[in-house]
Design an enzyme around this catalytic site. Structure first.
Site, PDB file in Angstrom:
ATOM      1  N   PHE A   1       0.991  -1.114  -0.246  1.00  0.00           N
ATOM      2  CA  PHE A   1       0.167   0.250  -0.047  1.00  0.00           C
ATOM      3  C   PHE A   1       0.780   1.107  -0.114  1.00  0.00           C
ATOM      4  O   PHE A   1       1.898   1.318   0.666  1.00  0.00           O
ATOM      5  CB  PHE A   1      -1.045   0.066   1.144  1.00  0.00           C
TER       6      PHE A   1
ATOM      7  N   TYR B   1     -10.575   0.751  10.990  1.00  0.00           N
ATOM      8  CA  TYR B   1     -11.793   1.068  10.504  1.00  0.00           C
ATOM      9  C   TYR B   1     -12.194   0.109   9.251  1.00  0.00           C
ATOM     10  O   TYR B   1     -13.423   0.309   8.554  1.00  0.00           O
ATOM     11  CB  TYR B   1     -11.703   2.492   9.845  1.00  0.00           C
ATOM     12  N   LYS B   2     -11.650  -0.910   8.970  1.00  0.00           N
ATOM     13  CA  LYS B   2     -11.786  -1.787   8.023  1.00  0.00           C
ATOM     14  C   LYS B   2     -12.846  -2.892   8.539  1.00  0.00           C
ATOM     15  O   LYS B   2     -13.904  -2.994   9.036  1.00  0.00           O
ATOM     16  CB  LYS B   2     -10.649  -2.417   7.335  1.00  0.00           C
TER      17      LYS B   2
END
Length: 416
Positions: A129, A226-227
Site C-alpha cells: 500500500f 476502520y476496515k
C-alpha cells in the site's frame, strides 16, 4: 451452486448469522467493501451520543478520569490483542497507520544499526500500500545516512532481496489490491535467519484472518480499525510491539502522552515503560470510543469461525463469477489457494472503474483499485451467502446489458 435457494440454505446454517443484526445495514444495499470501510455497529450511534452528551457534555474535563478516557488506548489494545495473537499490554490503539509506521521504522533502523552498522536497507514490495512506501521514503530522507528502500516485484524475490545489509523487512500480510496473503510464520523466520527485523502491516488482516504475531516471533506490527474491525471512518489505528522489544524502543515522536508521568509537566522527556511509550499526543476520544463497539462483536465468536466463513464466501464468489460471467473479460487476480488468500476477491476488467460505478448505482458496493481492478470484500460478521449470489447476478446484468457504458459511470470522484 445453481440456485439462490442454495445460498439461502447456507445462511440458515451459518453460525455467525445472528451477528449481522448487530450492524446498521440498509436492507437495499449489498455491501462488499468492508475491507475498505466497515459498516457501523448498531451500538455505535448510542455510544457516540453517550460520549458527546454525557461524558463530554456533562462530565467535561472530569471524564479523562471518571469515564476512563485516559486509559482507553491501552484498554482497547488489550481487547484487540487476542485477534492478532498478542498478549496484554502489547497493543495500543492510537494515531494512524502512517504515523505508527514512522515510529516503528525509525526505532527499528536504530536497533538494527546498533547491532550491525552496515544494515541500512528497508525491504518491501512495490505492490505494498503506497502510504507504507511513502513513510519509508520520508524516513530515509530524514536519516540521510546511506539508507535505501529496496522493492521487489514478486514475493518470490524476497529471499534474495533480504540480505546481510537489511535492517528491516516491512511486509503487508494481505495485499490490498489482490488479496494475496503471505505465510507469516515462514517469512518471519526467513527475515530473522537473514538477521533482519520483521514489521507486519495488518490493515487487511486484523479481524479477517487469524494472526499469531507472538507465535511466529514477529518484531513489530501496525493495523487499522476502520476496515474489518468496524471502528468508523478514520478511526485510530493500532501498534503492536512484543514485550521483549518495548523498552528498547526509541520514540521519534516523543509527545507527552508517551511520557512516564505526563502530568508532572517535566520539561525533559522520559519515555513510559512498556506499551505506553508508543503514544504521542492527546487521543481523539469520540472516534476512539466507537472502536470498542466493533471489537465487542468479535468477543462473541472466534477467528477460526470467521476464517471458515470468509473462505466459503470468497470461494462461492469466485465460482459464481467464473460460471455466470465467464463470457466477459474478467480475470481473477486473487489466489485460489486458501493459504494465500485474505478476505477479499479481485477481478481485472478493461473498464473496471465504470463497471464498479454501475454496480454501486445498483446497490452493490465494492470498490476500484488501479489498474483495472474490481475489488470485493467479504466481512463474515455481516456478509451473507445470498449477498454473494445477488451481487454476481447484478454483475452479470451490468455486463450483459452494458449499463457501465453510461457516461456518468466514467466520471471520477476524489475517492475510488
Amino acid at each position: 451452486m445453481n440456485t439462490r435457494e442454495e445460498a439461502l440454505a447456507l445462511d440458515s446454517a451459518d453460525p455467525l448469522a445472528s451477528l449481522r443484526d448487530q450492524f446498521a445495514l440498509s436492507p437495499t444495499t449489498i455491501y462488499l467493501d468492508g475491507n475498505s470501510l466497515g459498516v457501523p455497529p448498531a451500538a455505535a450511534a448510542q455510544r457516540a451520543q453517550t460520549v458527546i452528551g454525557a461524558e463530554w457534555g456533562e462530565g467535561l474535563i472530569r471524564s479523562w478520569n471518571t469515564a476512563g478516557w485516559f486509559e482507553l488506548p491501552r484498554r482497547l489494545g488489550n481487547k484487540l490483542a487476542p485477534l492478532i495473537g498478542a498478549a496484554d499490554n502489547e497493543v495500543v490503539v492510537t494515531d494512524t497507520i502512517s504515523i505508527n509506521l514512522f515510529k516503528l521504522l525509525s526505532a527499528a533502523v536504530r536497533v538494527a544499526n546498533a547491532r550491525d552498522p552496515k544494515r541500512r536497507v528497508i525491504v518491501s514490495e512495490r505492490s505494498n500500500f503506497p502510504t507504507d512506501l511513502y513513510i519509508a521514503q520520508g524516513l530515509i530522507e530524514q536519516l540521510d545516512r546511506g539508507y535505501e528502500l529496496r522493492l521487489v516485484d514478486d514475493p518470490s524475490e524476497l529471499p534474495t532481496a533480504i540480505g546481510d545489509d537489511t535492517a528491516i523487512a516491512m511486509i503487508t500480510h494481505v495485499n490490498y489490491r489482490t488479496g494475496y496473503m503471505h505465510d507469516m510464520a515462514a517469512l518471519t523466520k526467513l527475515i530473522h535467519d537473514k538477521g533482519a527485523l520483521a514489521l507486519w502491516d495488518l490493515a487487511h488482516s486484523a479481524g479477517a484472518v487469524p494472526v499469531d504475531l507472538n507465535g511466529v516471533g514477529a518484531d513489530y506490527a501496525v493495523g487499522c480499525t476502520y476496515k474489518y474491525l468496524n471502528g468508523g471512518p478514520g478511526s485510530p489505528a493500532f501498534v503492536w510491539v512484543p514485550k521483549r522489544h518495548q523498552n528498547d524502543f526509541s520514540q521519534p515522536l516523543s509527545g507527552w502522552w508517551g511520557h512516564r508521568a505526563p502530568f508532572k509537566m517535566d520539561p525533559a522527556y522520559q519515555p513510559d515503560d512498556g506499551i505506553g511509550r508508543f503514544l504521542c499526543g492527546t487521543q481523539p476520544m469520540v472516534s476512539m470510543s466507537l472502536v470498542e463497539c466493533g471489537l465487542d462483536v468479535f468477543l462473541q465468536t472466534d477467528m477460526q469461525t470467521i476464517r471458515a466463513k470468509s473462505l466459503a464466501l470468497t470461494d462461492l464468489f469466485i465460482e459464481l463469477v467464473e460460471a455466470r460471467c465467464g463470457e466477459f473479460p474478467l480475470k481473477l487476480v486473487t489466489p485460489r489457494e486458501h493459504a494465500q488468500r485474505g478476505s477479499h476477491a479481485s477481478f481485472e476488467h478493461p473498464h473496471g472503474y465504470e463497471v464498479m460505478q454501475a454496480l454501486i448505482a445498483r446497490g452493490v458496493i465494492g470498490d476500484y483499485r488501479e489498474p483495472h481492478v474490481l475489488r470485493f470484500g467479504f466481512t463474515p460478521l455481516y456478509t451473507r451467502f445470498v449477498d454473494v449470489w445477488d451481487a454476481v447476478e447484478t454483475l452479470r446484468e451490468v455486463l450483459t446489458q452494458e449499463t457501465w457504458r453510461a457516461p456518468e459511470f466514467a466520471a471520477r470522484g476524489a475517492v475510488t
